[in-house]
Motif scaffolding. Structure first.
Motif, PDB file in Angstrom:
ATOM      1  N   ALA A 141       2.831  -0.182  15.977  1.00 31.22           N
ATOM      2  CA  ALA A 141       1.912   0.036  17.094  1.00 31.22           C
ATOM      3  C   ALA A 141       2.035  -1.086  18.120  1.00 31.22           C
ATOM      4  O   ALA A 141       1.988  -0.857  19.330  1.00 31.22           O
ATOM      5  N   VAL A 162      -6.518   1.406  -1.738  1.00 30.65           N
ATOM      6  CA  VAL A 162      -7.458   1.219  -0.629  1.00 30.65           C
ATOM      7  C   VAL A 162      -8.352  -0.029  -0.773  1.00 30.65           C
ATOM      8  O   VAL A 162      -8.489  -0.791   0.182  1.00 30.65           O
ATOM      9  N   VAL A 166      -4.928  -1.673  13.076  1.00 27.76           N
ATOM     10  CA  VAL A 166      -4.159  -1.574  14.318  1.00 27.76           C
ATOM     11  C   VAL A 166      -4.845  -2.410  15.412  1.00 27.76           C
ATOM     12  O   VAL A 166      -4.195  -3.167  16.134  1.00 27.76           O
ATOM     13  N   PRO A 180      -1.854  20.855   4.457  1.00 31.47           N
ATOM     14  CA  PRO A 180      -1.891  21.547   5.738  1.00 31.47           C
ATOM     15  C   PRO A 180      -0.743  21.099   6.635  1.00 31.47           C
ATOM     16  O   PRO A 180      -0.367  19.931   6.626  1.00 31.47           O
ATOM     17  N   PHE A 195       0.845  -1.190   0.000  1.00 27.91           N
ATOM     18  CA  PHE A 195       0.000   0.000   0.000  1.00 27.91           C
ATOM     19  C   PHE A 195       0.883   1.243   0.000  1.00 27.91           C
ATOM     20  O   PHE A 195       0.680   2.171  -0.782  1.00 27.91           O
TER      21      PHE A 195
HETATM   22  C1  B12 Z   1     -10.451   5.846   2.654  1.00 30.21           C
HETATM   23  C2  B12 Z   1     -10.528   7.343   2.831  1.00 30.21           C
HETATM   24  C3  B12 Z   1     -11.768   7.898   3.111  1.00 30.21           C
HETATM   25  C4  B12 Z   1     -13.014   7.054   3.317  1.00 30.21           C
HETATM   26  C5  B12 Z   1     -13.009   6.506   4.768  1.00 30.21           C
HETATM   27  C6  B12 Z   1     -13.622   5.126   4.889  1.00 30.21           C
HETATM   28  C7  B12 Z   1     -13.347   4.529   6.231  1.00 30.21           C
HETATM   29  N1  B12 Z   1     -14.286   3.732   6.697  1.00 30.21           N
HETATM   30  O1  B12 Z   1     -12.330   4.734   6.862  1.00 30.21           O
HETATM   31  C8  B12 Z   1     -14.124   8.133   3.081  1.00 30.21           C
HETATM   32  C9  B12 Z   1     -14.474   8.158   1.609  1.00 30.21           C
HETATM   33  C10 B12 Z   1     -15.395   7.946   3.888  1.00 30.21           C
HETATM   34  C11 B12 Z   1     -13.376   9.418   3.413  1.00 30.21           C
HETATM   35  C12 B12 Z   1     -14.007  10.597   3.795  1.00 30.21           C
HETATM   36  C13 B12 Z   1     -13.332  11.797   3.946  1.00 30.21           C
HETATM   37  N2  B12 Z   1     -12.019  12.043   3.720  1.00 30.21           N
HETATM   38 CO1  B12 Z   1     -10.747  10.648   3.402  1.00 30.21          CO
HETATM   39  N3  B12 Z   1      -9.420   9.462   2.843  1.00 30.21           N
HETATM   40  C14 B12 Z   1      -9.378   8.165   2.700  1.00 30.21           C
HETATM   41  C15 B12 Z   1      -7.998   7.743   2.180  1.00 30.21           C
HETATM   42  C16 B12 Z   1      -8.130   7.520   0.689  1.00 30.21           C
HETATM   43  C17 B12 Z   1      -7.368   6.489   2.764  1.00 30.21           C
HETATM   44  C18 B12 Z   1      -7.273   6.418   4.280  1.00 30.21           C
HETATM   45  C19 B12 Z   1      -6.975   4.998   4.662  1.00 30.21           C
HETATM   46  O2  B12 Z   1      -7.846   4.238   5.026  1.00 30.21           O
HETATM   47  N4  B12 Z   1      -5.715   4.570   4.516  1.00 30.21           N
HETATM   48  C20 B12 Z   1      -5.294   3.189   4.708  1.00 30.21           C
HETATM   49  C21 B12 Z   1      -4.911   2.917   6.167  1.00 30.21           C
HETATM   50  C22 B12 Z   1      -4.421   1.486   6.292  1.00 30.21           C
HETATM   51  O3  B12 Z   1      -3.865   3.804   6.524  1.00 30.21           O
HETATM   52  P1  B12 Z   1      -3.954   4.785   7.803  1.00 30.21           P
HETATM   53  O4  B12 Z   1      -5.334   5.182   8.022  1.00 30.21           O
HETATM   54  O5  B12 Z   1      -2.921   5.831   7.663  1.00 30.21           O
HETATM   55  O6  B12 Z   1      -3.570   3.859   9.043  1.00 30.21           O
HETATM   56  C23 B12 Z   1      -2.269   3.358   9.318  1.00 30.21           C
HETATM   57  C24 B12 Z   1      -1.406   4.305  10.162  1.00 30.21           C
HETATM   58  O7  B12 Z   1      -1.730   5.664  10.018  1.00 30.21           O
HETATM   59  C25 B12 Z   1      -1.522   3.813  11.552  1.00 30.21           C
HETATM   60  N5  B12 Z   1      -2.637   4.238  12.406  1.00 30.21           N
HETATM   61  C26 B12 Z   1      -3.868   4.629  12.074  1.00 30.21           C
HETATM   62  N6  B12 Z   1      -4.615   4.855  13.150  1.00 30.21           N
HETATM   63  C27 B12 Z   1      -3.842   4.596  14.229  1.00 30.21           C
HETATM   64  C28 B12 Z   1      -4.122   4.661  15.592  1.00 30.21           C
HETATM   65  C29 B12 Z   1      -3.132   4.339  16.511  1.00 30.21           C
HETATM   66  C30 B12 Z   1      -3.426   4.370  17.950  1.00 30.21           C
HETATM   67  C31 B12 Z   1      -1.839   3.967  16.037  1.00 30.21           C
HETATM   68  C32 B12 Z   1      -0.788   3.679  16.993  1.00 30.21           C
HETATM   69  C33 B12 Z   1      -1.580   3.903  14.675  1.00 30.21           C
HETATM   70  C34 B12 Z   1      -2.570   4.218  13.772  1.00 30.21           C
HETATM   71  O8  B12 Z   1      -1.639   2.428  11.351  1.00 30.21           O
HETATM   72  C35 B12 Z   1      -2.469   2.165  10.211  1.00 30.21           C
HETATM   73  C36 B12 Z   1      -2.117   0.845   9.609  1.00 30.21           C
HETATM   74  O9  B12 Z   1      -0.759   0.765   9.216  1.00 30.21           O
HETATM   75  C37 B12 Z   1      -7.127   9.008   2.508  1.00 30.21           C
HETATM   76  C38 B12 Z   1      -6.012   9.313   1.500  1.00 30.21           C
HETATM   77  C39 B12 Z   1      -4.823   8.434   1.656  1.00 30.21           C
HETATM   78  N7  B12 Z   1      -4.298   7.966   0.558  1.00 30.21           N
HETATM   79  O10 B12 Z   1      -4.387   8.187   2.767  1.00 30.21           O
HETATM   80  C40 B12 Z   1      -8.175  10.128   2.485  1.00 30.21           C
HETATM   81  C41 B12 Z   1      -7.986  11.358   3.346  1.00 30.21           C
HETATM   82  C42 B12 Z   1      -7.491  10.948   4.717  1.00 30.21           C
HETATM   83  N8  B12 Z   1      -9.334  11.913   3.446  1.00 30.21           N
HETATM   84  C43 B12 Z   1      -9.354  13.206   3.421  1.00 30.21           C
HETATM   85  C44 B12 Z   1     -10.531  13.995   3.500  1.00 30.21           C
HETATM   86  C45 B12 Z   1     -10.343  15.503   3.386  1.00 30.21           C
HETATM   87  C46 B12 Z   1     -11.784  13.386   3.692  1.00 30.21           C
HETATM   88  C47 B12 Z   1     -13.116  14.135   3.822  1.00 30.21           C
HETATM   89  C48 B12 Z   1     -13.124  15.346   4.737  1.00 30.21           C
HETATM   90  C49 B12 Z   1     -13.637  14.640   2.485  1.00 30.21           C
HETATM   91  C50 B12 Z   1     -13.455  13.754   1.405  1.00 30.21           C
HETATM   92  N9  B12 Z   1     -12.329  13.890   0.708  1.00 30.21           N
HETATM   93  O11 B12 Z   1     -14.329  12.965   1.133  1.00 30.21           O
HETATM   94  C51 B12 Z   1     -14.040  13.022   4.385  1.00 30.21           C
HETATM   95  C52 B12 Z   1     -14.008  13.102   5.900  1.00 30.21           C
HETATM   96  C53 B12 Z   1     -15.138  12.483   6.611  1.00 30.21           C
HETATM   97  C54 B12 Z   1     -14.857  12.565   8.084  1.00 30.21           C
HETATM   98  N10 B12 Z   1     -15.560  13.428   8.794  1.00 30.21           N
HETATM   99  O12 B12 Z   1     -13.988  11.896   8.594  1.00 30.21           O
HETATM  100  C55 B12 Z   1      -7.964  13.792   3.283  1.00 30.21           C
HETATM  101  C56 B12 Z   1      -7.441  14.372   4.588  1.00 30.21           C
HETATM  102  C57 B12 Z   1      -6.729  15.690   4.392  1.00 30.21           C
HETATM  103  C58 B12 Z   1      -6.215  16.126   5.697  1.00 30.21           C
HETATM  104  N11 B12 Z   1      -4.973  15.796   5.978  1.00 30.21           N
HETATM  105  O13 B12 Z   1      -6.921  16.712   6.463  1.00 30.21           O
HETATM  106  C59 B12 Z   1      -7.166  12.568   2.728  1.00 30.21           C
HETATM  107  C60 B12 Z   1      -5.683  12.561   3.095  1.00 30.21           C
HETATM  108  C61 B12 Z   1      -7.343  12.584   1.193  1.00 30.21           C
HETATM  109  C62 B12 Z   1      -6.824  13.855   0.553  1.00 30.21           C
HETATM  110  N12 B12 Z   1      -5.607  13.890   0.069  1.00 30.21           N
HETATM  111  O14 B12 Z   1      -7.533  14.818   0.472  1.00 30.21           O
HETATM  112  N13 B12 Z   1     -12.040   9.247   3.266  1.00 30.21           N
END
Ligand code: B12
Lengths: 215, 296
Positions: free
Chosen positions: A203, A63, A112, B241, A56
């Protein structure tokens, strides 16, 4: 290569490919062969999920594939987990985890959660959009050793500080671990979190460190 | 008043507005509040933002309805207020819209995943989009902006719902990120596939919004331009940001985006505006550039 080794390899591959039915089938087969559940996890399922994480990050998969793999992993875990607790393997304590208020991203947090569970923690998952009150209630009720918070939005990551401040105000004896794509070590330090982990396998290591187990 | 399609067919660049969400936060909306509820509870606030954008030179402003579908509203317990929120939002924008201006109905992603990844069936997804489309259409918006799409399946369903439930022009934009596999949406869609599939549905405008800033947007537009002659829309974020001692700050200022705006225009886009982090000041800067360009 003996049968077990071969099966573990295939098991990892089914997680990578997200073939849930096969993941379940092979997990069951290994159990039939009396292979210990803990090792099925450590040598088959987790290595598979690890590869998914790397792919990824490297844009080889996206995703949807991550979700499909997570689902396969989850299905196998639901079989393995009860056996782990039966065998009383490593009761490492409770972790309360959630995605903070205003944020509905839960894919990363769920991974996580799975990894923490499979490494022996009891994890209470509060879900998404979790308010400070909900975190506090759960801490009081569950007596966790660690609270985990996830945020994917720069607008919601600041909410973590609200929760941490409240925990400190109430002098609750719990460590805070945070994560999510926009989070950094620096941010964690700034808001007074005890630890930051950048992905699910980290984590697990960090959670263990937080409770005093090194490695 | 000429129709939006007439305007689209005239030569010259059309200027859209900048961000709504980040602007609301900057002006004091708390974390965890439903932004679309503001259309009802704080109409003045929303009108101010629209007015600021029109006054900065925007010809098109987008309604505050990005998340106003029943799945996203359910999160706040407002799933039964889709019509109310969308109607109100469209009317608010219309109230401050100048005679030569336009109101675009903003339609964002569902917020939940469609089968087999999620629980929502394609039919449900269609119905959810259709409900929002109808509410915006009834309230008299000039065009629909389907935006921030990451999944092509979802984008296709949204476009169909828009086309089949209104007679409005439809724009469809997706969000790309530059990674090791080139430009892809988080769902893995490349620009070529996005353009081919969306154009096959007869959309009127195609393009990209959100993402990591103007530099990546330029790359997206370069690619898209190779695959289509449709009017292109570019609405980039003002960079990414960064967390700076208590507030999140977007790093691309109006001065920084000025040359990049010129570059986007020279690549042949038809419509430009901004996404997260852009402000009326960014739009004003763009307006100056466009005025110069349109005169030339
Ligand atoms: C999937 C996704 C969505 C899905 C969410 C579905 C769901 N059930 O989660 C949907 C379509 C609903 C969505 C909505 C929105 N999203 Co969105 N989304 C994403 C996306 C594409 C992937 C996130 C993801 O799941 N990654 C995969 C996982 C495995 O990675 P991860 O979350 O980072 O987790 C890893 C680590 O971070 C860590 N980790 C995570 N949590 C924790 C907790 C602990 C305790 C620890 C130790 C570690 C840890 O371990 C995980 C596994 O290795 C990202 C873009 C991207 N490429 O990242 C945008 C993104 C996060 N979204 C964004 C935005 C703006 C939104 C919206 C506001 C508007 C929109 N674009 O639709 C809404 C927000 C709604 C809300 N109020 O939350 C932006 C955020 C910008 C910012 N930095 O503020 C991003 C970055 C996209 C972009 N470039 O614009 N989104």
């Amino acid at each position: 290569m003996n049968e077990i080794e071969a099966l573990l390899k295939i098991l990892a591959q089914t997680v990578i490919d997200g073939k849930k039915d096969d993941t379940v089938k092979i997990t069951n087969r290994l159990l039939e062969l009396n292979y210990p559940p803990k090792q099925i996890l450590d040598e088959g399922l987790l290595p598979g999920m690890e590869v998914v994480g790397v792919r990824f990050r490297d844009n080889i998969i996206f995703v949807p594939q991550v979700l499909i793999s997570a689902r396969a992993m989850k299905a196998a875990l639901s079989i393995v987990e009860p056996l782990l607790s039966e065998a009383k393997i490593e009761g490492l304590g409770t972790i309360v985890i959630g995605t903070v208020k205003g944020d509905i991203h839960d894919i990363g947090k769920n991974i996580v959660t799975m990894m923490l569970r499979s490494s022996g923690f009891k994890v209470i998952d509060l879900g998404i959009d979790v308010s400070v009150d909900k975190f506090l209630d759960a801490i009081n009720k569950e007596n966790p050793v660690i609270v985990g918070m996830s945020a994917l939005l720069t607008t919601t990551m600041v909410y973590m500080k609200i929760v941490i401040d409240k925990i400190k105000q109430n002098a609750l004896p719990v460590k805070v671990m945070i994560g999510g794509a926009p989070i950094s070590k620096r941010f964690a330090d700034q808001i007074g979190a005890d630890a930051y982990a950048k992905n699910a396998s980290e984590a697990v290591i960090i959670a263990r460190e937080l409770i005093g187990i090194n490695k | 008043m000429s129709s939006f399609i007439d305007e689209l067919n005239k030569p010259g660049i059309l200027l859209c507005d900048g961000a709504m969400g980040t602007e609301l936060q900057k002006r004091g909306m708390a974390v965890g509040v439903c932004p679309e509820e503001y259309n009802i509870t704080n109409p003045k606030f929303i009108k101010e933002i629209h007015k600021d954008y029109y006054n900065s030179g925007a010809q098109i402003v987008e309604t505050n309805t990005f998340g106003a579908n029943c799945l996203r509203l359910k999160f706040y317990g407002f799933e039964n207020r889709v019509k109310e929120f969308n109607n109100a939002a469209a009317l608010l924008a219309r109230e401050v819209c100048p005679v030569n201006g336009f109101v675009a109905g903003s339609i964002g992603p569902l917020g939940e995943m469609i089968e087999p990844l999620g629980e929502i069936t394609e039919q449900q997804a269609y119905d959810v989009f259709a409900e929002q489309v109808i509410a915006l259409y009834e309230a008299g918006v000039d065009v629909l902006f389907i935006e921030t799409m990451m999944s092509l399946d979802e984008a296709v369903i949204a476009v169909k719902a828009a086309k089949e439930n209104s007679s409005l022009p439809v724009s469809a934009t997706m969000t790309f990120e530059l990674g090791k596999a080139g430009l892809r949406t988080p769902w893995g869609v490349d620009t070529k596939t996005a353009v081919e599939i969306l154009s096959s549905l007869d959309v009127d405008i195609i393009g990209s919004n959100c993402g990591k800033g103007f530099d990546e947007m330029i790359e997206v537009i370069k690619e898209m331009k190779q695959f289509t002659n449709l009017p292109l829309l570019a609405q980039a974020n003002a960079g990414l940001p960064e967390w700076l001692e208590g507030i999140s700050v977007y790093n691309e200022t109006p001065e920084i985006i000025a040359p990049k705006t010129e570059q986007l225009i020279s690549l042949g886009i038809k419509l430009i505006g901004g996404c997260c982090g852009t402000t009326p000041a960014h739009i004003k800067k763009m307006s100056e550039i466009i005025t110069n360009f349109n005169i030339r």
